[in-house]
Structure formats: C-alpha cells, structure tokens
Scaffold this motif. Structure first.
Motif, short mmCIF file in Angstrom:
data_model
loop_
_atom_site.label_atom_id
_atom_site.label_comp_id
_atom_site.label_asym_id
_atom_site.label_seq_id
_atom_site.Cartn_x
_atom_site.Cartn_y
_atom_site.Cartn_z
N ASP A 90 0.81 -1.23 0.00
CA ASP A 90 0.00 0.00 0.00
C ASP A 90 0.84 1.28 0.00
OD1 ASP A 90 -2.38 -1.49 0.08
OD2 ASP A 90 -2.21 -1.74 2.26
N ASN A 91 2.11 1.18 -0.29
CA ASN A 91 2.97 2.38 -0.31
C ASN A 91 2.58 3.28 -1.48
OD1 ASN A 91 5.35 4.14 -0.79
ND2 ASN A 91 6.24 2.93 0.85
N GLU A 92 2.25 4.54 -1.21
CA GLU A 92 1.76 5.45 -2.24
C GLU A 92 2.86 5.95 -3.16
OE1 GLU A 92 -0.41 8.62 -0.46
OE2 GLU A 92 -2.11 7.34 0.12
N HIS A 93 4.12 5.74 -2.80
CA HIS A 93 5.22 6.21 -3.63
C HIS A 93 5.55 5.24 -4.77
CE1 HIS A 93 6.08 8.34 0.27
NE2 HIS A 93 6.05 9.34 -0.59
N ILE A 94 5.01 4.03 -4.70
CA ILE A 94 5.34 3.01 -5.70
C ILE A 94 4.94 3.43 -7.12
CG2 ILE A 94 4.78 0.67 -6.49
CD1 ILE A 94 4.84 -0.19 -3.55
N PRO A 95 3.69 3.90 -7.37
CA PRO A 95 3.34 4.31 -8.73
C PRO A 95 4.22 5.44 -9.26
CG PRO A 95 1.37 4.09 -7.37
CD PRO A 95 2.54 4.00 -6.45
N VAL A 96 4.60 6.36 -8.37
CA VAL A 96 5.45 7.49 -8.79
C VAL A 96 6.82 6.99 -9.21
CG1 VAL A 96 6.56 9.63 -8.04
CG2 VAL A 96 4.23 9.11 -7.30
N LEU A 97 7.43 6.13 -8.39
CA LEU A 97 8.76 5.60 -8.69
C LEU A 97 8.75 4.71 -9.92
CD1 LEU A 97 9.94 4.69 -5.07
CD2 LEU A 97 10.89 6.50 -6.52
N ALA A 98 7.79 3.78 -9.97
CA ALA A 98 7.71 2.85 -11.10
C ALA A 98 7.41 3.58 -12.40
CB ALA A 98 6.65 1.79 -10.83
N GLY A 99 6.49 4.53 -12.35
CA GLY A 99 6.14 5.30 -13.54
C GLY A 99 7.30 6.13 -14.06
N SER A 100 8.02 6.77 -13.16
CA SER A 100 9.17 7.61 -13.56
C SER A 100 10.29 6.77 -14.16
CB SER A 100 9.69 8.39 -12.36
OG SER A 100 8.69 9.23 -11.82
N LEU A 101 10.65 5.68 -13.49
CA LEU A 101 11.76 4.85 -13.96
C LEU A 101 11.44 4.16 -15.28
CD1 LEU A 101 12.83 3.23 -10.56
CD2 LEU A 101 14.10 4.95 -11.87
N SER A 102 10.21 3.68 -15.43
CA SER A 102 9.84 3.00 -16.68
C SER A 102 9.81 3.98 -17.85
CB SER A 102 8.48 2.30 -16.53
OG SER A 102 7.48 3.22 -16.15
N ARG A 103 9.40 5.22 -17.59
CA ARG A 103 9.38 6.22 -18.65
C ARG A 103 10.81 6.60 -19.05
NH1 ARG A 103 6.57 7.29 -22.75
NH2 ARG A 103 4.63 7.60 -21.60
N ILE A 104 11.69 6.76 -18.08
CA ILE A 104 13.09 7.06 -18.41
C ILE A 104 13.68 5.94 -19.27
CG2 ILE A 104 15.42 7.25 -17.42
CD1 ILE A 104 14.15 8.70 -15.03
N GLY A 105 13.37 4.70 -18.91
CA GLY A 105 13.88 3.57 -19.68
C GLY A 105 13.39 3.56 -21.11
N SER A 106 12.08 3.77 -21.32
CA SER A 106 11.53 3.73 -22.68
C SER A 106 12.04 4.89 -23.53
CB SER A 106 10.00 3.75 -22.63
OG SER A 106 9.51 4.96 -22.10
N VAL A 107 12.15 6.08 -22.94
CA VAL A 107 12.66 7.25 -23.68
C VAL A 107 14.12 7.04 -24.06
CG1 VAL A 107 13.26 9.70 -23.49
CG2 VAL A 107 11.04 8.90 -22.69
N THR A 108 14.90 6.48 -23.15
CA THR A 108 16.33 6.26 -23.40
C THR A 108 16.55 5.26 -24.53
OG1 THR A 108 16.84 6.72 -21.07
CG2 THR A 108 18.52 5.56 -22.36
N VAL A 109 15.71 4.23 -24.59
CA VAL A 109 15.85 3.21 -25.63
C VAL A 109 15.43 3.75 -27.00
CG1 VAL A 109 14.95 1.00 -26.47
CG2 VAL A 109 15.60 1.25 -24.07
N VAL A 110 14.34 4.49 -27.04
CA VAL A 110 13.74 4.90 -28.32
C VAL A 110 14.33 6.19 -28.87
CG1 VAL A 110 11.56 5.56 -29.43
CG2 VAL A 110 11.60 3.68 -27.80
N SER A 111 14.88 7.05 -28.02
CA SER A 111 15.35 8.37 -28.46
C SER A 111 16.35 8.32 -29.62
CB SER A 111 15.97 9.11 -27.26
OG SER A 111 16.21 10.46 -27.58
N PRO A 112 17.38 7.47 -29.59
CA PRO A 112 18.30 7.39 -30.74
C PRO A 112 17.61 6.89 -32.00
CG PRO A 112 19.27 6.36 -28.80
CD PRO A 112 17.83 6.59 -28.49
N LEU A 113 16.66 5.95 -31.85
CA LEU A 113 15.94 5.42 -33.02
C LEU A 113 15.08 6.49 -33.67
CD1 LEU A 113 14.76 2.00 -31.52
CD2 LEU A 113 16.80 2.46 -32.90
N GLU A 114 14.45 7.34 -32.84
CA GLU A 114 13.62 8.42 -33.37
C GLU A 114 14.49 9.45 -34.10
OE1 GLU A 114 10.29 10.94 -34.08
OE2 GLU A 114 10.58 8.80 -33.80
N LEU A 115 15.67 9.74 -33.55
CA LEU A 115 16.59 10.67 -34.21
C LEU A 115 17.02 10.13 -35.57
CD1 LEU A 115 19.42 12.69 -32.62
CD2 LEU A 115 20.03 11.16 -34.48
N ILE A 116 17.31 8.84 -35.63
CA ILE A 116 17.72 8.21 -36.89
C ILE A 116 16.58 8.23 -37.89
CG2 ILE A 116 18.35 6.00 -37.94
CD1 ILE A 116 19.93 5.43 -35.31
#
Length: 354
Positions: free
Chosen positions: A154-180
């Motif tokens: 029931d920790n309320e910080h879990i969605p914030v942490l999981a959402g932030s980290l997963s978004r950083i991961g997806s942006v980091t992976v896709v950003s070079p592909l989008e530039l190309i």
C-alpha cells in the motif's frame, strides 16, 4: 466462507506457471503483458491518429509548411518530429483542401481522399511507438511488483517511482531510433550513408549526440508519468471499492485513465510546450545548411517563450492537448487492463485443467 483457504488454493495452482514465466503479476507472463500493451498501443493509435492528422492539415492550411520546416506528429502514444519534404511531395500535409474546422476537415478528407488518409503516416511511427509502449507498460508493472515486495503493497510512492523509472527507460531506448528515423526522412539516406553519417557524428561529438533532445523529452514525460500513475492507481482503487469489485472493469480503467491523464496533462503543459519548441528548433538548426549558434537548451527555449508570450505562452495549446491526451490515456490503459484480465483468466482456466 474461508477466504484464506480459497486464496491459498488459487496461488498454489498458479505457482508453477508464475515460476516458469518469471512473473507473478496476477498470474500472467511478461510476454502476455507485452502482448496486452502492444494491442492497447495499436488500438490507441487507430483512434487518436485521425485527430492529429486533421490538426496537422488545419495547421498547414493556415500556415503552409515550407521545405525543411519541422512539425510534431502524434500517434497518441508518442510524439514524432516530421521534417517537410520538397514542394512536389505527396505527403498528407501537402494535399490541397479548404477546411472550416475539425468536423468539416474530417468529412471532406473521407469524401475526397478516402478514409485511409486519416491514418497517413501511421505505419512508420508505430515502428517507434510500439516498442516504447511495450517497454513502458511492462516495466511499470514489473517495477511495481518488485517495489511492493520491498516497500509494502500500500505504499503510495510506488506508482510514482515505477512510472518515472519505466518512462526514463523507454525514452532512453527509443530516443536514438527516433533521431535516426527523422534524419532518414529528411536527408533520404541509404542505410550505408546513414551509418557513415552517424559514425562521423559520434566520432566528433561522442555517443551522447545520439540522445540529443533526450533531456527535454524526459523533462515532460517523467513528471507526466509520475502524476498519471499516482492518480490512476488512486482513482482505480477508489472506484473498485465504490463498485465493490477486486479487479478494475473496462469502465473503471477508462474513467480512471481519463481523469488521471487530464490532470497530468494540465500540470505538465509548460513542459510539453518547451519540449515541442525545442524539438522543432533542434531539427530546424540541424537540418539548416549553415547552422548558426549552438543547439538550443531547454532553459533557453523557456526564456524565449516567456519573453515573447509571457507566462501564458507556456500553457498555449492546452485544449488541443487535452482533447488528445485524455482519450489516448483512457483507451490505452483500459485496453491494457482488459488484455491483462483476459490472459489472467485464460491462464487460470488452463491451470485448472486436469
């Protein structure tokens, strides 16, 4: 009824499957999570892309795009920078048309050009959007489960942490592909020429040059994800309790998605304005034959917007963004939750077979 006995029986039946799949998230595998998010992404794109195609056509009508000019195209899942091609191009934004508004444009495009024109440019963008969405949603669920085992369910910080980290991961992976992708679209390079171009750029500016524009994307997407997931989990739990169900129905997920997406969109609108301006200025600078000055920073773009339009300039386009983000969030999350529920019940039936 002895609920503890029922739960013990259920988990004992699903234990083997969870161990084999490497996931214990409601009895579904990581692959099934990826399939559910992929299906949700396709459904979202099919519904939201026509809205952005119409918006782009109206924008091009009032202010025609010249060669080399950049604009942002959205599939409902992520934004893509598009660079205008030659004047004789058959691109959708070059097609003639006199529209009086969104509804008029919607009707005329279908009547004159055919219904498929409403999804112009969708296939190339899905190549980027699908892996980004799969990484994002799958990582969110996996991180949530891992954090729950450490911080408590029931920790309320879990969605914030999981959402932030997963978004950083997806942006980091896709950003070079989008530039190309954008570079190939503008310069029409072969793969060999593209490799040579990227190699020379990496040799001069280093590997980090492939993530140019990453910071402005993260500046908007991470706060959005943190706010979105925090509010979504709260609304979902509240509505489930109100209705008296343990799993979110399609309506609960849809309603929670609309509400949380709208709140996150309004609060992060200034970040979206800065990110859009920086994306277009970055590509205008990079595609110009004689680049002048350095690559604009997010802070420089923010100061420029405030100087020209005041603080209200940071909230420009809030209504169009809300009309796109709210339904996109609702369709994506409700489709994803439905897909997970489908696989969960399917696995339960498979495990109950003798």
């Amino acid at each position: 009824m002895n609920y503890s006995a029922v739960l013990q029986f259920f988990f004992s039946r699903n234990k083997t499957m969870a161990e084999m799949s490497g996931s214990n998230l409601n009895g579904i595998t990581v692959t099934q999570q990826a399939i559910a998010s992929c299906c949700g992404a396709i459904i979202t794109s099919l519904f939201v892309t026509p809205l952005d195609v119409i918006k782009t056509r109206l924008q091009a009508q009032s202010n025609p795009f010249s060669k080399g000019k950049c604009f942002v195209y959205s599939s409902g899942l992520m934004d893509h920078v598009c660079v205008c091609e030659n004047g004789d191009s058959k691109a959708c934004y070059k097609k003639p048309g006199h529209f009086k508004g969104m509804l008029d444009a919607f009707v005329k495009i279908i009547q004159i050009e055919g219904i498929r024109s409403l999804w112009s440019g969708l296939p190339p963008t899905l190549i980027m959007a699908l892996p980004a969405t799969v990484i994002y949603f799958t990582c969110y669920d996996q991180l949530s489960e891992a954090l729950k085992s450490r911080l408590g369910k029931d920790n309320e910080h879990i969605p914030v942490l999981a959402g932030s980290l997963s978004r950083i991961g997806s942006v980091t992976v896709v950003s070079p592909l989008e530039l190309i992708r954008t570079r190939m679209q503008y310069r029409r390079l072969s793969y060999k020429q593209l490799y040579a171009c990227i190699s020379s750029e990496v040799a001069v500016d280093g590997w980090f040059s492939l993530w140019r524009g990453w910071s402005s994307t993260v500046l908007r997407d991470v706060p959005f994800s943190a706010l979105y997931w925090h509010n979504y989990e709260r609304f979902k739990k509240m509505l489930c309790k109100e209705v008296g169900v343990h799993e979110p129905t399609f309506f609960i997920a849809f309603t929670s998605g609309v509400a949380s997406g709208s709140i996150a969109a309004v609060i992060t609108q200034p970040f979206d304005v800065v990110k859009t301006h920086r994306q277009t200025e970055l590509w205008t600078w990079e595609t110009s034959e004689i680049p002048q000055g350095g690559c604009p920073s997010a802070w420089a773009v923010t100061r420029k917007i405030i100087t020209q339009n005041g603080i209200t300039g940071l909230f420009a386009g809030i209504i169009p963004r809300l009309s796109k983000v709210a339904p996109a969030c609702a369709i994506m999350i409700s489709s994803y939750e439905y897909g997970k529920s489908f696989f969960s019940h399917l696995n339960e039936k498979m495990n109950q077979r003798p």
